[in-house]
Scaffold this active site. Sequence first.
Site, PDB file in Angstrom:
ATOM      1  N   HIS A 187       0.847  -1.195   0.000  1.00 36.26           N
ATOM      2  CA  HIS A 187       0.000   0.000   0.000  1.00 36.26           C
ATOM      3  C   HIS A 187       0.880   1.241   0.000  1.00 36.26           C
ATOM      4  O   HIS A 187       1.761   1.388   0.835  1.00 36.26           O
ATOM      5  CB  HIS A 187      -0.927   0.031   1.217  1.00 36.26           C
ATOM      6  CG  HIS A 187      -1.856   1.207   1.206  1.00 36.26           C
ATOM      7  ND1 HIS A 187      -1.926   2.131   2.214  1.00 36.26           N
ATOM      8  CD2 HIS A 187      -2.760   1.625   0.273  1.00 36.26           C
ATOM      9  CE1 HIS A 187      -2.819   3.057   1.925  1.00 36.26           C
ATOM     10  NE2 HIS A 187      -3.337   2.768   0.748  1.00 36.26           N
ATOM     11  N   HIS A 188       0.632   2.129  -0.972  1.00 35.32           N
ATOM     12  CA  HIS A 188       1.339   3.402  -1.085  1.00 35.32           C
ATOM     13  C   HIS A 188       0.328   4.537  -1.010  1.00 35.32           C
ATOM     14  O   HIS A 188      -0.303   4.870  -2.015  1.00 35.32           O
ATOM     15  CB  HIS A 188       2.094   3.491  -2.414  1.00 35.32           C
ATOM     16  CG  HIS A 188       3.236   2.558  -2.540  1.00 35.32           C
ATOM     17  ND1 HIS A 188       3.783   2.193  -3.761  1.00 35.32           N
ATOM     18  CD2 HIS A 188       3.976   1.911  -1.604  1.00 35.32           C
ATOM     19  CE1 HIS A 188       4.796   1.363  -3.563  1.00 35.32           C
ATOM     20  NE2 HIS A 188       4.932   1.172  -2.262  1.00 35.32           N
TER      21      HIS A 188
ATOM     22  N   GLU B 268     -16.615   1.932   0.500  1.00 37.79           N
ATOM     23  CA  GLU B 268     -16.160   2.429   1.803  1.00 37.79           C
ATOM     24  C   GLU B 268     -17.028   3.553   2.346  1.00 37.79           C
ATOM     25  O   GLU B 268     -17.144   3.743   3.563  1.00 37.79           O
ATOM     26  CB  GLU B 268     -14.716   2.919   1.689  1.00 37.79           C
ATOM     27  CG  GLU B 268     -14.539   4.141   0.816  1.00 37.79           C
ATOM     28  CD  GLU B 268     -13.141   4.294   0.257  1.00 37.79           C
ATOM     29  OE1 GLU B 268     -12.539   5.352   0.497  1.00 37.79           O
ATOM     30  OE2 GLU B 268     -12.649   3.372  -0.410  1.00 37.79           O
TER      31      GLU B 268
END
Length: 699
Positions: free
Chosen positions: A408-409, A503
């Site tokens: 994850h970046h 989300e």
Amino acid sequence: MKKYITIALVLLAFSVKAQTVQSPSKELTLDFKLTENGRPSYTLTYKTKPVISKSLLGIYLKGDSDLATNFKIDSIGNFTFNERWKPVLGEQSSIENHYNQMTIALSQTTTKRRVNIVFKVYDEGMAFRYEFPKQPNLNYFIISDEKSEFNLIGNHKAFWIPGDFDSQEYTYNETLLSEVDTEKLDLNNGIGLKRIFGKYGVQSPLMMKTSDGLYLNIFEAAVVNYPVMHLDLDTKTFALTSHLVPNAIGDKAYLQASCVTPWRTVMVSDDAREIVSSKMILNLNEPSKITDTSWIKPMKYVGVWWEMHVGKSTWDYAGSQNAQNTESKELIASGKHGATTENTKRYIDFAAKHGFDGVLVEGWNVGWEDWFGNWKEDVFDFTTPYPDYNLAEINAYAKSKGVKMIMHHETSGSVANYERHLDRALELMKKYDYPAAKSGYVGRIIPRGEFHDGQTMVNHFNFVARRFADYRMMVNSHESSRPTGYHRTYPNYIAAEAARGNEFNAWSNGNPPMHETILPFTRLLGGPMDYTPGIFEIKMSHYDKTKKEQVHTTLAKQLALYVTMYSPLQMAADLPENYEKYPDAFQFIKDVASDWQESKYLEAEPGDYLTVARKDKKSENWFLGAVTDENARNTEIKLDFLSPNKKYKAIIYQDGKTAHWEKNPINYEIKTMTVTSKTRLKLVLAAGGGTAVSFVPIN
């Protein structure tokens, strides 16, 4: 690969006659003509019905000059093209690319500058772009504006979100064009960053339906070295005009001839299924530039992610930058950090047990305590883990279980910082054998004054995909500009978010039930979406009794989304413990494929419903997904897509008799039956509900 090409060229010094090109089926007709002052214009007709009335075209340059008027036609080239090509990953194992092309070579009588306008007409729509040949009078130039018009015939029903230079994370509005007004919207919708540019500005792709049953879609393809195109609407004349995203000083694009603009597209059909299934956007992009694509593979994954959205844990380690030991200055753990070695191993065990390919971990690296909203340059270095996250131990453990880790970046919008660190971050991924990364661009962009949808950021997103390809790695971008088919050229750009994802249901007013019936007609036309479906605990009161937020679907619809929302990268987004409570429903997520041999759009109506059947690329199994809006729906589906003379075991995951997205979302039932290609399958969808079906041949 088969290609059939026919070319004709007519040299004309001047022409005032309309020049015509038709689709291969001859149902779509485009006419081009210069106006009296030498302005390019076009009209579009479908089955004798006018779709686009006289619409002007032109480019404006910085310094009060234009490439819009005083043109004459130098030549007209006609071109027929037909091929079948094979995507690395996709909804189909092969795609037809068949169109008729007309190239209008123009020269400006006042400046001698040359511009080509190229039209491609497919059976489901048309596309055009501007081409600037290499020439003495036009080398480096700055575009101050593009005025490409789409003058509509009537006051169509439209599915729209406000034009915003920084975000596409809106719910859709379903109104007449005359009722579009961004100032009347309730924008208390969970979006942290907004840059709405006008009262009547809307984003493309813009999906519409006419009063006489035509479906229209205006979009763009192959956005490379150019800003994103939004649209300005005249709510009285129903004229749409391109609106380019500016940079920090107001310029739109810096170009050097020879060069081209993106394609501007208009899709039209009297069958909504032809719009939602179209591969025109993909076809308008260049073929893959990656020679060996064997390392680009579909993935199903789980991850340390949803638990942060529901408040069970946090991305940050300490909770605050001020939570430090006064002597050592080391951060003091808050006890709520999600990305710990122990917790990650729990997800790895779950992935290994249930056959998932990968595990994503967000919040693993230092910096999360002090960045959100601060417009801060140096936040993350993308290589340094928190003290409670042991990179080497975790990756060795994952390898022993046959599970890949997904990096994850989160860039925090500081793209200059990300580009400075990118190669070191990729070297770290290479060291630990990561096949893919999820990138994020939450917040205002640095360089300051740039927008997510401007030329600088479009170039950045495309550069990252190319750099990942150099390392033989895949990338999935979030908060990026919306895709326009570039994953054909770089198929390692495996997915993106670039719309309002699942989300938002956890901490805002959420996504209304019709949301997932519109996205396939808009955002997904440009490429696969990482929507993160599969939420089983629908109501957030499960985690905190004071919370009223919830997912606006039934559990059965969450299953159906794995089929209706195409992506070769699919997340089982809920917590492992929630899946363990509903193992029979979870079985569909385990079984469903993510790369397809064939896809059939069986029913489609934007804003109302969608039913899709897809055949697994690696087996004879089929999967079906059906979703509806806030209205319950009964339908009957022909199973004639199944192979004849074969029997199939159909496992049907459907809404229960009392299911309702708001009142009783987890009510579902599963039934099994034997079917053939002659079976007519009755589906019963609850309000906000869906049905998922797997078809397995019986030997």
